[in-house]
Motif scaffolding. Structure first.
Motif, PDB file in Angstrom:
ATOM      1  N   ILE A  81     -21.910  11.614  73.911  1.00 40.41           N
ATOM      2  CA  ILE A  81     -23.307  11.184  73.979  1.00 40.41           C
ATOM      3  C   ILE A  81     -24.140  12.057  73.040  1.00 40.41           C
ATOM      4  O   ILE A  81     -24.182  13.275  73.190  1.00 40.41           O
ATOM      5  N   ILE A  82     -24.785  11.414  72.074  1.00 40.62           N
ATOM      6  CA  ILE A  82     -25.591  12.138  71.095  1.00 40.62           C
ATOM      7  C   ILE A  82     -27.011  12.376  71.605  1.00 40.62           C
ATOM      8  O   ILE A  82     -27.590  13.438  71.408  1.00 40.62           O
ATOM      9  N   ALA A  83     -27.588  11.361  72.255  1.00 37.32           N
ATOM     10  CA  ALA A  83     -28.969  11.474  72.728  1.00 37.32           C
ATOM     11  C   ALA A  83     -29.160  10.618  73.969  1.00 37.32           C
ATOM     12  O   ALA A  83     -28.426   9.654  74.188  1.00 37.32           O
ATOM     13  N   THR A  84     -30.143  10.986  74.773  1.00 38.09           N
ATOM     14  CA  THR A  84     -30.457  10.222  75.976  1.00 38.09           C
ATOM     15  C   THR A  84     -31.964  10.025  76.117  1.00 38.09           C
ATOM     16  O   THR A  84     -32.764  10.726  75.511  1.00 38.09           O
ATOM     17  N   LYS A  85     -32.339   9.079  76.961  1.00 44.45           N
ATOM     18  CA  LYS A  85     -33.741   8.844  77.322  1.00 44.45           C
ATOM     19  C   LYS A  85     -33.900   9.116  78.812  1.00 44.45           C
ATOM     20  O   LYS A  85     -33.034   8.749  79.603  1.00 44.45           O
ATOM     21  N   ALA A  88     -23.757   2.768  67.572  1.00 43.18           N
ATOM     22  CA  ALA A  88     -24.140   3.821  68.514  1.00 43.18           C
ATOM     23  C   ALA A  88     -25.000   3.288  69.647  1.00 43.18           C
ATOM     24  O   ALA A  88     -25.123   3.926  70.691  1.00 43.18           O
ATOM     25  N   THR A  89     -25.582   2.116  69.451  1.00 44.92           N
ATOM     26  CA  THR A  89     -26.440   1.513  70.465  1.00 44.92           C
ATOM     27  C   THR A  89     -26.445   0.000  70.282  1.00 44.92           C
ATOM     28  O   THR A  89     -26.046  -0.513  69.228  1.00 44.92           O
ATOM     29  N   SER A  90     -26.877  -0.697  71.296  1.00 43.70           N
ATOM     30  CA  SER A  90     -27.007  -2.159  71.210  1.00 43.70           C
ATOM     31  C   SER A  90     -28.414  -2.506  70.739  1.00 43.70           C
ATOM     32  O   SER A  90     -29.362  -1.729  70.905  1.00 43.70           O
ATOM     33  N   GLY A  91     -28.545  -3.691  70.161  1.00 44.44           N
ATOM     34  CA  GLY A  91     -29.871  -4.139  69.754  1.00 44.44           C
ATOM     35  C   GLY A  91     -29.821  -5.087  68.575  1.00 44.44           C
ATOM     36  O   GLY A  91     -28.772  -5.616  68.215  1.00 44.44           O
ATOM     37  N   LYS A  92     -30.968  -5.286  67.964  1.00 49.31           N
ATOM     38  CA  LYS A  92     -31.103  -6.196  66.820  1.00 49.31           C
ATOM     39  C   LYS A  92     -31.156  -5.394  65.527  1.00 49.31           C
ATOM     40  O   LYS A  92     -31.879  -4.399  65.430  1.00 49.31           O
ATOM     41  N   VAL A  93     -30.394  -5.830  64.534  1.00 55.09           N
ATOM     42  CA  VAL A  93     -30.402  -5.172  63.230  1.00 55.09           C
ATOM     43  C   VAL A  93     -31.687  -5.554  62.499  1.00 55.09           C
ATOM     44  O   VAL A  93     -31.901  -6.710  62.155  1.00 55.09           O
ATOM     45  N   LYS A  94     -32.537  -4.559  62.279  1.00 58.34           N
ATOM     46  CA  LYS A  94     -33.816  -4.800  61.620  1.00 58.34           C
ATOM     47  C   LYS A  94     -33.747  -4.584  60.112  1.00 58.34           C
ATOM     48  O   LYS A  94     -34.556  -5.112  59.357  1.00 58.34           O
ATOM     49  N   THR A 108     -36.792  13.245  70.821  1.00 58.95           N
ATOM     50  CA  THR A 108     -35.602  12.682  71.460  1.00 58.95           C
ATOM     51  C   THR A 108     -34.739  13.803  72.046  1.00 58.95           C
ATOM     52  O   THR A 108     -34.588  14.869  71.441  1.00 58.95           O
ATOM     53  N   ASP A 109     -34.181  13.561  73.209  1.00 54.64           N
ATOM     54  CA  ASP A 109     -33.342  14.560  73.892  1.00 54.64           C
ATOM     55  C   ASP A 109     -31.936  14.532  73.304  1.00 54.64           C
ATOM     56  O   ASP A 109     -31.117  13.672  73.648  1.00 54.64           O
ATOM     57  N   ILE A 110     -31.651  15.470  72.397  1.00 55.14           N
ATOM     58  CA  ILE A 110     -30.348  15.546  71.733  1.00 55.14           C
ATOM     59  C   ILE A 110     -29.375  16.324  72.619  1.00 55.14           C
ATOM     60  O   ILE A 110     -29.697  17.417  73.097  1.00 55.14           O
ATOM     61  N   LYS A 111     -28.178  15.781  72.808  1.00 53.31           N
ATOM     62  CA  LYS A 111     -27.207  16.357  73.735  1.00 53.31           C
ATOM     63  C   LYS A 111     -26.045  17.076  73.052  1.00 53.31           C
ATOM     64  O   LYS A 111     -25.134  17.550  73.725  1.00 53.31           O
ATOM     65  N   VAL A 112     -26.055  17.138  71.720  1.00 57.27           N
ATOM     66  CA  VAL A 112     -24.974  17.826  71.010  1.00 57.27           C
ATOM     67  C   VAL A 112     -25.534  19.065  70.323  1.00 57.27           C
ATOM     68  O   VAL A 112     -26.749  19.248  70.225  1.00 57.27           O
ATOM     69  N   SER A 113     -24.635  19.915  69.835  1.00 57.47           N
ATOM     70  CA  SER A 113     -25.040  21.137  69.148  1.00 57.47           C
ATOM     71  C   SER A 113     -24.269  21.279  67.844  1.00 57.47           C
ATOM     72  O   SER A 113     -23.221  20.642  67.641  1.00 57.47           O
ATOM     73  N   ILE A 114     -24.782  22.110  66.942  1.00 56.00           N
ATOM     74  CA  ILE A 114     -24.126  22.348  65.662  1.00 56.00           C
ATOM     75  C   ILE A 114     -22.710  22.873  65.883  1.00 56.00           C
ATOM     76  O   ILE A 114     -22.490  23.773  66.693  1.00 56.00           O
ATOM     77  N   GLU A 161     -18.764   1.605  78.482  1.00 56.26           N
ATOM     78  CA  GLU A 161     -19.711   0.913  79.342  1.00 56.26           C
ATOM     79  C   GLU A 161     -21.075   0.986  78.653  1.00 56.26           C
ATOM     80  O   GLU A 161     -21.655   2.065  78.507  1.00 56.26           O
ATOM     81  N   VAL A 162     -21.568  -0.166  78.210  1.00 56.60           N
ATOM     82  CA  VAL A 162     -22.819  -0.203  77.449  1.00 56.60           C
ATOM     83  C   VAL A 162     -23.958   0.383  78.269  1.00 56.60           C
ATOM     84  O   VAL A 162     -24.143   0.058  79.445  1.00 56.60           O
ATOM     85  N   ASN A 163     -24.714   1.301  77.639  1.00 58.53           N
ATOM     86  CA  ASN A 163     -25.821   1.975  78.300  1.00 58.53           C
ATOM     87  C   ASN A 163     -26.955   2.159  77.291  1.00 58.53           C
ATOM     88  O   ASN A 163     -26.837   2.963  76.363  1.00 58.53           O
ATOM     89  N   ASP A 164     -28.035   1.421  77.446  1.00 57.97           N
ATOM     90  CA  ASP A 164     -29.158   1.512  76.512  1.00 57.97           C
ATOM     91  C   ASP A 164     -29.893   2.838  76.587  1.00 57.97           C
ATOM     92  O   ASP A 164     -30.724   3.143  75.733  1.00 57.97           O
ATOM     93  N   TYR A 165     -29.609   3.638  77.605  1.00 68.15           N
ATOM     94  CA  TYR A 165     -30.251   4.947  77.745  1.00 68.15           C
ATOM     95  C   TYR A 165     -29.447   6.051  77.056  1.00 68.15           C
ATOM     96  O   TYR A 165     -29.868   7.208  77.058  1.00 68.15           O
ATOM     97  N   HIS A 166     -28.294   5.688  76.495  1.00 68.75           N
ATOM     98  CA  HIS A 166     -27.448   6.642  75.777  1.00 68.75           C
ATOM     99  C   HIS A 166     -27.236   6.171  74.340  1.00 68.75           C
ATOM    100  O   HIS A 166     -26.995   4.988  74.105  1.00 68.75           O
ATOM    101  N   ILE A 167     -27.293   7.102  73.400  1.00 73.42           N
ATOM    102  CA  ILE A 167     -26.839   6.860  72.032  1.00 73.42           C
ATOM    103  C   ILE A 167     -25.519   7.592  71.900  1.00 73.42           C
ATOM    104  O   ILE A 167     -25.457   8.817  72.085  1.00 73.42           O
ATOM    105  N   VAL A 168     -24.442   6.867  71.628  1.00 77.31           N
ATOM    106  CA  VAL A 168     -23.122   7.489  71.546  1.00 77.31           C
ATOM    107  C   VAL A 168     -22.755   7.771  70.088  1.00 77.31           C
ATOM    108  O   VAL A 168     -23.325   7.186  69.163  1.00 77.31           O
TER     109      VAL A 168
END
Length: 216
Positions: free
Chosen positions: A212-216, A108-114, A196-202, A60-67
């Motif tokens: 989920i790697i990071a969230t906003k 990992a996220t939706s958007g435009k390739v810059k 950035t709020d990182i949600k994973v650990s080493i 489920e696409v979520n711009d507030y999550h980086i997967v």
């Protein structure tokens, strides 16, 4: 289900497997010799099949999550200077893939390739500190409406001899869709803005399209 990037290698491997299987049956008549050879050949063929597997993972696409863009183990979480595109300090998260992991790269996220660029290079082991800047790699930057510009790098390892990257500048990409493939061992680095709020650990196991790697 197998990834399209493995079609040619799987076909060639199947032909070689059949030829060697039939050849060994003709050369070796002693079952104590023949059976181990056949088992080894079968194991090698199955290893190639599992490497190119492409499990279906709905998201489920979520711009507030980086997967997680790939399966693997989180080996780096640190503040670094990124010299290629941002030219400033970023928060780097690296995921190492062993040969038994799924090697599909997903957005990992939706958007435009810059930005999207291929760099030829060395084949140091993927966990080497200099792999990010000296190994064969691709660098992609996606502009997301929530996070801003997020970079990821596909990095070849000691065994990887080809990186496939589907991202082209100007494309609009969707989170979870195929972004490419790294053949035979590799690593992916993600670069985030500081804070950035990182949600994973080493040491954590990451699963592509799920963790989920990071969230906003």
């Amino acid at each position: 289900m197998f990834h399209k990037e493995g079609s040619k290698i799987i076909f060639i491997s199947l032909v070689v497997f059949i030829v060697l299987l039939l050849g060994s049956s003709y050369v070796f008549t002693n079952p104590w010799i023949l059976k181990p050879i056949q088992y080894v050949l079968l194991a090698l063929f199955l290893l190639i099949l599992q490497f190119f597997r492409n499990p279906v993972r709905t998201i489920e696409v979520n711009d507030y999550h980086i997967v997680a863009p790939v399966d693997g183990k989180v080996v780096v979480i640190e503040e670094v200077f990124e010299p290629e595109y941002f030219k400033d300090k970023r928060l780097q998260v690296s995921i190492f893939m062993s040969p038994i992991n799924v090697h599909v790269t997903r957005y990992a996220t939706s958007g435009k390739v810059k930005y999207s660029k291929y760099h030829p290079g060395k084949y140091l082991v993927a966990w080497h500190p200099k792999a990010s800047t000296e190994n064969e790699r691709t660098t992609v930057v996606i502009e997301n409406r929530i996070f801003g510009e997020i970079m990821y790098r596909q990095i070849a390892g000691a065994l990887a001899k080809r990186i496939v990257n589907y991202a082209e500048e100007g494309m609009h990409v969707r989170q979870g869709h195929d972004a490419g493939f790294i053949k035979f061992g590799s690593r992916v680095d993600l670069y985030f803005p500081l804070g950035t709020d990182i949600k994973v650990s080493i040491g954590q196991k990451a699963v592509g399209n799920k963790t989920i790697i990071a969230t906003k």
